[in-house]
Scaffold this motif. Structure first.
Motif, PDB file in Angstrom:
ATOM      1  N   UNK A 156      39.635 -51.237  45.536  1.00 39.60           N
ATOM      2  CA  UNK A 156      40.742 -50.571  44.855  1.00 39.60           C
ATOM      3  C   UNK A 156      41.115 -49.313  45.627  1.00 39.60           C
ATOM      4  N   UNK A 157      42.409 -49.089  45.818  1.00 41.03           N
ATOM      5  CA  UNK A 157      42.897 -47.910  46.534  1.00 41.03           C
ATOM      6  C   UNK A 157      43.670 -47.006  45.591  1.00 41.03           C
ATOM      7  N   UNK A 158      43.355 -45.712  45.623  1.00 38.27           N
ATOM      8  CA  UNK A 158      44.127 -44.726  44.868  1.00 38.27           C
ATOM      9  C   UNK A 158      44.532 -43.584  45.790  1.00 38.27           C
ATOM     10  N   UNK A 159      45.607 -42.906  45.426  1.00 34.04           N
ATOM     11  CA  UNK A 159      46.072 -41.713  46.131  1.00 34.04           C
ATOM     12  C   UNK A 159      45.857 -40.527  45.186  1.00 34.04           C
ATOM     13  N   UNK A 160      44.744 -39.822  45.305  1.00 36.48           N
ATOM     14  CA  UNK A 160      44.405 -38.788  44.313  1.00 36.48           C
ATOM     15  C   UNK A 160      45.318 -37.568  44.327  1.00 36.48           C
ATOM     16  N   UNK A 161      46.186 -37.428  45.344  1.00 37.76           N
ATOM     17  CA  UNK A 161      47.134 -36.314  45.333  1.00 37.76           C
ATOM     18  C   UNK A 161      48.199 -36.523  44.251  1.00 37.76           C
ATOM     19  N   UNK A 162      48.483 -37.783  43.928  1.00 40.03           N
ATOM     20  CA  UNK A 162      49.472 -38.070  42.902  1.00 40.03           C
ATOM     21  C   UNK A 162      50.909 -38.020  43.373  1.00 40.03           C
ATOM     22  N   UNK A 163      51.128 -37.622  44.634  1.00 39.34           N
ATOM     23  CA  UNK A 163      52.467 -37.566  45.207  1.00 39.34           C
ATOM     24  C   UNK A 163      52.327 -37.570  46.717  1.00 39.34           C
ATOM     25  N   UNK A 164      53.455 -37.624  47.409  1.00 40.73           N
ATOM     26  CA  UNK A 164      53.415 -37.656  48.864  1.00 40.73           C
ATOM     27  C   UNK A 164      53.498 -36.250  49.460  1.00 40.73           C
ATOM     28  N   UNK A 165      53.077 -36.142  50.715  1.00 41.87           N
ATOM     29  CA  UNK A 165      53.181 -34.888  51.459  1.00 41.87           C
ATOM     30  C   UNK A 165      53.799 -35.185  52.822  1.00 41.87           C
ATOM     31  N   UNK A 166      53.968 -34.153  53.643  1.00 47.72           N
ATOM     32  CA  UNK A 166      54.561 -34.368  54.966  1.00 47.72           C
ATOM     33  C   UNK A 166      53.551 -34.891  55.980  1.00 47.72           C
ATOM     34  N   UNK A 167      52.311 -35.095  55.557  1.00 54.50           N
ATOM     35  CA  UNK A 167      51.307 -35.687  56.424  1.00 54.50           C
ATOM     36  C   UNK A 167      50.541 -34.716  57.291  1.00 54.50           C
ATOM     37  N   UNK A 168      50.880 -33.444  57.249  1.00 59.18           N
ATOM     38  CA  UNK A 168      50.168 -32.470  58.080  1.00 59.18           C
ATOM     39  C   UNK A 168      48.984 -31.845  57.354  1.00 59.18           C
ATOM     40  N   UNK A 169      48.880 -32.073  56.068  1.00 57.66           N
ATOM     41  CA  UNK A 169      47.775 -31.539  55.284  1.00 57.66           C
ATOM     42  C   UNK A 169      47.538 -32.416  54.068  1.00 57.66           C
ATOM     43  N   UNK A 170      46.626 -31.980  53.212  1.00 57.04           N
ATOM     44  CA  UNK A 170      46.267 -32.752  52.021  1.00 57.04           C
ATOM     45  C   UNK A 170      46.432 -31.882  50.786  1.00 57.04           C
ATOM     46  N   UNK A 171      47.136 -32.388  49.807  1.00 58.89           N
ATOM     47  CA  UNK A 171      47.267 -31.666  48.538  1.00 58.89           C
ATOM     48  C   UNK A 171      45.964 -31.785  47.745  1.00 58.89           C
ATOM     49  N   UNK A 172      45.916 -31.090  46.627  1.00 61.40           N
ATOM     50  CA  UNK A 172      44.734 -31.140  45.766  1.00 61.40           C
ATOM     51  C   UNK A 172      44.530 -32.548  45.231  1.00 61.40           C
ATOM     52  N   UNK A 173      43.275 -33.011  45.233  1.00 64.45           N
ATOM     53  CA  UNK A 173      42.941 -34.304  44.646  1.00 64.45           C
ATOM     54  C   UNK A 173      42.699 -34.124  43.144  1.00 64.45           C
ATOM     55  N   UNK A 174      43.216 -35.044  42.327  1.00 65.67           N
ATOM     56  CA  UNK A 174      43.002 -35.010  40.891  1.00 65.67           C
ATOM     57  C   UNK A 174      41.670 -35.684  40.576  1.00 65.67           C
ATOM     58  N   UNK A 175      40.657 -34.938  40.164  1.00 67.54           N
ATOM     59  CA  UNK A 175      39.316 -35.525  39.969  1.00 67.54           C
ATOM     60  C   UNK A 175      39.259 -36.633  38.944  1.00 67.54           C
ATOM     61  N   UNK A 176      40.126 -36.592  37.930  1.00 68.43           N
ATOM     62  CA  UNK A 176      40.048 -37.580  36.854  1.00 68.43           C
ATOM     63  C   UNK A 176      40.150 -39.004  37.384  1.00 68.43           C
ATOM     64  N   UNK A 177      40.926 -39.206  38.439  1.00 74.06           N
ATOM     65  CA  UNK A 177      41.131 -40.541  38.974  1.00 74.06           C
ATOM     66  C   UNK A 177      39.872 -41.106  39.622  1.00 74.06           C
ATOM     67  N   UNK A 178      38.912 -40.235  39.945  1.00 72.31           N
ATOM     68  CA  UNK A 178      37.686 -40.694  40.590  1.00 72.31           C
ATOM     69  C   UNK A 178      36.573 -40.978  39.584  1.00 72.31           C
ATOM     70  N   UNK A 179      36.848 -40.784  38.303  1.00 69.39           N
ATOM     71  CA  UNK A 179      35.826 -41.019  37.291  1.00 69.39           C
ATOM     72  C   UNK A 179      35.353 -42.458  37.258  1.00 69.39           C
TER      73      UNK A 179
END
Length: 258
Positions: A143-166
């Motif tokens: 299973x693949x999830x994107x924990x940022x919840x939205x896209x970025x410009x690819x140069x960095x990583x937004x905050x990961x939402x911990x709830x999705x990793x439960x």
């Protein structure tokens, strides 16, 4: 880029979408006849479909590291809708997606029949979605999830939402961090990010009119969830992905695909 090549790409995509429609229609008929295909079968068919789509897009796929041989929860940074195509080419997967994707013409219908799990933003359904994700993992389906919840410009990583990793903690499933990076002329590709109010059709047109770029998929050391909480698990996964994106040097791939 030559007009003939651009027309060939459009023609190829339309043909593949037609095949996808036929496959999804066949799945619908089986469901109505009380013989729904297994999730493993859906994942297999989805991989075939995404492999064909990926070969029509102007990217060279570069894989760095070893894809996992056992079922894991993949977590990746999110840059574009192209992420799903390229990651789905690597091996059979299911995806977690925002509910608005389900409303996209054709694409949403295909995603539903591929076994995608949809989540509504702010709809109070996290518990139900969490149970569904746990079910995927307990049946040992990647299973693949994107924990940022939205896209970025690819140069960095937004905050990961911990709830999705439960779901990884509840099922004792290892987490596979995956860094995805788009490159053009050995620099960050400005065309690949799918941001804000961008529309799928216009973004696709820009990509098909461009020259070839590359997309790097980095498989990083898996994280065992034992003894960790959701926040720690999310932080470690994010940090490992961020380290790859911070390195501006081109990666040495272990595998390549056109």
């Amino acid at each position: 880029m030559g007009r003939l090549l651009r027309l060939r790409r459009y023609s190829g995509l339309l043909t593949i979408l037609g095949h996808g429609l036929l496959t999804a229609s066949w799945l619908t008929v089986r469901e109505r006849c009380g013989r729904p295909p297994s999730l493993a079968r859906r994942q297999y068919l989805t991989r075939q479909f995404l492999e064909r789509i990926g070969r029509q897009l102007p990217y060279e796929l570069r894989i760095v590291g070893e894809p996992p041989r056992q079922s894991m929860l993949w977590v990746a940074n999110h840059v574009s809708w192209v992420d799903i195509v390229m990651l789905g080419r690597v091996m059979p997967l299911s995806f977690l997606s925002k509910d608005d994707v389900a409303q996209w013409p054709l694409i949403g219908w295909l995603a539903h029949h591929a076994g995608t799990c949809f989540i509504r933003r702010g709809a109070g359904e996290h518990g139900q979605v969490g149970q569904q994700l746990q079910d995927y993992l307990r049946r040992e389906h990647p299973l693949l999830i994107f924990p940022e919840g939205t896209t970025s410009d690819g140069t960095g990583v937004r905050t990961f939402h911990p709830r999705l990793l439960g779901c990884a903690l509840e099922t004792a499933t290892p987490v596979q961090p995956v860094a995805i990076r788009y490159r053009r002329h050995d620099q960050a590709d400005p065309l690949s990010p799918f941001l804000g109010d961008d529309e799928l059709t216009s973004h696709l047109q820009r990509l098909l009119a461009s020259g070839q770029a590359s997309v790097e998929i980095h498989f990083l050391p898996p994280i065992q969830p034992h003894g960790l909480d959701r926040s720690t698990l999310a932080r470690r996964a994010r940090e490992s992905i961020a380290a790859v994106l911070a390195d501006e040097q081109p990666a040495t791939p272990t595998a390549r695909c056109a």
